[in-house]
Motif scaffolding. Structure first.
Motif, PDB file in Angstrom:
ATOM      1  N   THR A   7     -19.771  18.125 111.200  1.00 15.48           N
ATOM      2  CA  THR A   7     -19.206  18.101 109.852  1.00 15.48           C
ATOM      3  C   THR A   7     -17.706  17.829 109.907  1.00 15.48           C
ATOM      4  O   THR A   7     -17.174  17.018 109.137  1.00 15.48           O
ATOM      5  N   VAL A   8     -17.034  18.498 110.846  1.00 15.18           N
ATOM      6  CA  VAL A   8     -15.592  18.282 110.989  1.00 15.18           C
ATOM      7  C   VAL A   8     -15.306  16.824 111.367  1.00 15.18           C
ATOM      8  O   VAL A   8     -14.411  16.191 110.806  1.00 15.18           O
ATOM      9  N   PRO A  47      -8.417  19.586 115.659  1.00 19.43           N
ATOM     10  CA  PRO A  47      -9.495  19.475 114.658  1.00 19.43           C
ATOM     11  C   PRO A  47      -9.852  20.804 114.008  1.00 19.43           C
ATOM     12  O   PRO A  47     -10.168  20.846 112.816  1.00 19.43           O
ATOM     13  N   PHE A  48      -9.748  21.906 114.767  1.00 17.34           N
ATOM     14  CA  PHE A  48     -10.059  23.205 114.172  1.00 17.34           C
ATOM     15  C   PHE A  48      -8.991  23.633 113.172  1.00 17.34           C
ATOM     16  O   PHE A  48      -9.302  24.210 112.138  1.00 17.34           O
ATOM     17  N   GLN A  87      -9.544  21.758 110.096  1.00 23.80           N
ATOM     18  CA  GLN A  87     -10.698  22.350 109.415  1.00 23.80           C
ATOM     19  C   GLN A  87     -10.261  23.555 108.582  1.00 23.80           C
ATOM     20  O   GLN A  87     -10.626  23.671 107.408  1.00 23.80           O
ATOM     21  N   SER A  91     -10.024  23.627 104.272  1.00 27.58           N
ATOM     22  CA  SER A  91     -10.846  24.504 103.438  1.00 27.58           C
ATOM     23  C   SER A  91     -10.017  25.162 102.324  1.00 27.58           C
ATOM     24  O   SER A  91     -10.583  25.688 101.378  1.00 27.58           O
ATOM     25  N   TYR A 139     -15.042  17.783 100.666  1.00 28.42           N
ATOM     26  CA  TYR A 139     -14.742  18.189 102.034  1.00 28.42           C
ATOM     27  C   TYR A 139     -14.250  19.623 102.178  1.00 28.42           C
ATOM     28  O   TYR A 139     -14.634  20.309 103.125  1.00 28.42           O
ATOM     29  N   LEU A 190     -16.094  21.873 104.908  1.00 26.36           N
ATOM     30  CA  LEU A 190     -15.350  22.360 106.064  1.00 26.36           C
ATOM     31  C   LEU A 190     -15.209  23.876 106.018  1.00 26.36           C
ATOM     32  O   LEU A 190     -15.205  24.542 107.053  1.00 26.36           O
TER      33      LEU A 190
END
Lengths: 362, 285
Positions: free
Chosen positions: A148-149, B27-28, B31, B35, B249, B253
């Motif tokens: 998803t990311v 990337p985290f 994320q 959100s 998104y 996310l």
């Protein structure tokens, strides 16, 4: 193993009619019964059931084992290879996709994992733990969550294209780009679907076989390399830490360069770990499913289809359970052949300790 | 690779490692940040780590505060928690029971049972999707919690790990207990299991992570209606567009983050056991 260590004792106790091992036979079976029931009921027997279904044309209604379901023998298998049909061309496309996928993912993840392991294992490095954590973390998270990311990162307005814009590059629309990588390279040399590439092989033209992974599939390749390298890195680190210090020192005294040491000392000595990583890589890549399900279900133009996903779709989407099961068994056989082949290639010259992959390393 | 203190090489080492660390971690962060963004902000500033404006809408949607019931994420969360807890407890107990028997108890047919466990371990998971469906269907438990949980409560790899562990610990203490007249189960429960703590923690982690992140099994044994979805299957259907969630998104996310958090907490709390698990249970498909 442990049994032989204790064998004398076993016999000694065993002789006594009411020795402390008296009721071990019963207890042993009671202890393993839940395991046998569950693994038998949901693994062993179902595989046999599925093999039966793969010999029928069951469509998901009623009971697959009733006499009303037509038995078709090996037709589901031969259709995948010999009958000119949509099923064959789709299946062959999924095989082609997966071939390129495996060809890229396995070497890339192995090399990246080994590289990271060598860097993290450096004696002079501080904050080892931090780096190890950072590289390993993606491996423990849900494949669906990560996919998803990545869907967001590689979307048209996503982070990757925004990053490319810094360098004035217009990123492609990753997930709808079905152009094959090799086709793009051929195109750069002015080769576009020439006459010699029209030969049909198993229902697809040679040109189609030579497409290479599509841009969309490349994103999945990047994702998988990124998520699996961490686990394999840990396996390499474990192997590197087992290396005797003297080897290091001897190599340093002989004045070998870093590269020579890696090529002629380190890699040969961690061969069992290398073997394990490549084997697990081969087994894992042929089964890719979760990421495909979330990232397009085969689209664009079937270029992200894999046999694992196709088998699912054929069964649960088209209700052709016979054909879907046959595909699953073909993948099963491919995996078995590949791991055997790879074991044979890697252990041939290596007489030190053959087959450490399964038995020794655990 | 890099020999005695050479400052240039040391700097290259750190730069390389940091670059990779950013690649693996950024990337985290994106994320998390996304959100808390609005939909347009997520689309126009995908690289930014600072939401502008800061927006809680996605999280309100996740916890059902917005009155739209299209994505019953709280239900999924509940399912995930219940299934993971039940599977983990059952699996740790049954795997160690079987592992102990295969390592220690002498019973007729033990060698054959162990050989079967090894054989089962080598069956690739992808070849099991249709088989699992067939059996679940045959037993009449399709689309039930039973079908979601029961097939997961034993795994061959876990049995293998426990057997290897018991093989490696000396037998003397148990024998003393048995001489004193303790029954086999009593010895197992109060002497052996407490000694097996490290292996049990490793197994707990593997089971928790495995069942929390499980996807394909739930996919084939349920109909895919929201009431039997877990966070992972729910997220998958949302992401692949089945629930008509559109792009959204921040919501996706956020849900992905919620899916990641429990495993992340476990990971940071018990990291060294994770490391052990990775090198022992290298059988994850």
């Amino acid at each position: 193993m442990a049994r032989t260590d204790h064998d004398p004792k076993v016999r000694r106790w065993g002789r006594k009619p009411s020795g402390i091992r008296g009721n071990e036979g019963t207890a042993g079976w009671i202890f393993v019964t839940p395991m046998i029931v569950i693994l038998g009921l949901f693994l062993a027997i179902p595989v046999v059931m599925a093999f039966w279904v793969s010999l029928t044309s069951w469509q998901g209604n009623t009971n697959p084992f009733s006499s009303a379901v037509p038995f078709v023998g090996v037709e589901n298998y031969t259709d995948l290879f010999a009958k000119d049909s949509l099923t064959r061309s789709t299946f062959m496309q999924s095989i082609g996709n997966t071939f390129y996928y495996v060809l890229l993912v396995v070497p890339l993840q192995t090399a990246l994992a080994l590289g990271l392991a060598l860097l993290v294992n450096n004696k002079m490095l501080k904050a080892k733990g931090f780096f190890r954590t950072a590289f390993y973390f993606p491996s423990v998270t849900s494949s669906i969550a990560i996919a998803t990311v990545f869907l967001f990162l590689f979307s048209n307005t996503g982070a990757v294209n925004a990053f490319l814009k810094f360098f004035h590059i217009d990123g492609p629309s990753w997930f709808s780009d079905s152009r094959g990588l090799l086709h793009l390279i051929f195109g750069a040399f002015g080769v576009d679907n020439p006459g010699w590439a029209q030969t049909e092989i198993l229902g697809r033209s040679l040109w189609d076989w030579l497409a290479g992974p599509s841009v969309a599939l490349c994103v999945i390749i990047i994702l998988v390399v990124w998520t699996t390298s961490g686990t394999f890195m840990l396996m390499f680190i474990a192997a590197l830490q087992d290396l005797p210090v003297e080897v290091d020192e001897a190599a340093a005294l002989d004045g070998t360069s870093g590269w020579q040491k890696l090529r002629y000392v380190t890699i040969p000595m961690i061969k069992p770990a290398l073997f394990l990583v490549i084997t697990l890589g081969l087994i894992g890549t042929w089964q890719v499913f979760d990421q495909i399900y979330v990232m397009g279900k085969g689209s664009p133009a079937g270029t992200t289809l894999t046999p694992a996903y196709l088998s699912y779709q054929q069964s649960f989407g088209n209700f052709q359970f016979g054909s879907g099961s046959a595909m699953a068994f073909v993948v099963f056989v491919i995996i078995v052949i590949l791991t055997r082949l790879q074991r044979w290639v890697l252990t041939d010259k290596d007489e030190r300790k053959p087959f450490l992959g399964i038995g020794g390393n655990k | 690779m890099i020999q005695r203190r050479n400052p240039v090489k040391t700097i290259i080492l750190y730069v390389l490692l940091l670059a990779f660390a950013v690649l693996f971690i950024y990337p985290f962060f994106i994320q998390i940040a996304t959100s808390f963004k609005t939909d347009p902000d997520a689309a126009s500033n995908p690289l930014s780590l600072i939401p502008n404006p800061f927006d809680l809408h996605a999280w309100q949607q996740i916890f059902g505060q917005t009155g739209d019931t299209a994505v019953p994420i709280v239900t999924w969360l509940k399912n995930s928690v219940v299934i993971t807890v039940v599977v983990t407890i059952a699996r740790v107990f049954l795997d160690s029971l079987a592992g102990y028997a295969l390592s220690r108890l002498h019973f007729r047919g033990r060698g054959m049972v162990f050989a079967s466990v090894l054989a089962v371990m080598s069956v690739p998971g992808v070849a099991l999707l249709i088989p699992k469906f067939l059996m679940v269907n045959y037993l009449g438990i399709y689309d039930t919690y039973t079908a979601m949980i029961l097939p997961l409560i034993v795994d061959a790899a876990g049995v293998f790990i426990m057997k290897q562990f018991f093989d490696s610990v000396p037998i003397s203490i148990e024998e003393a207990a048995r001489m004193d007249g303790a029954s086999i189960f009593r010895t197992f429960w109060s002497i052996v299991l407490p000694m097996a703590r490290p292996a049990l923690i490793t197994l707990t982690i593997l089971s928790f992570q495995g069942s929390w992140n499980e996807f394909s099994h739930f996919l084939v044994v349920t109909r895919g209606t929201p009431d039997h979805m877990t966070l992972v299957t729910g997220l998958a259907s949302m992401t692949s567009g089945q629930l008509g969630a559109g792009t959204q998104y921040p919501l996706k996310l956020g849900t992905a983050l919620l899916t990641t958090i429990p495993v992340a907490i476990l990971f940071f709390a018990l990291q060294r056991y994770f490391v052990r698990g990775a090198s022992e249970g290298g059988v994850k498909g």
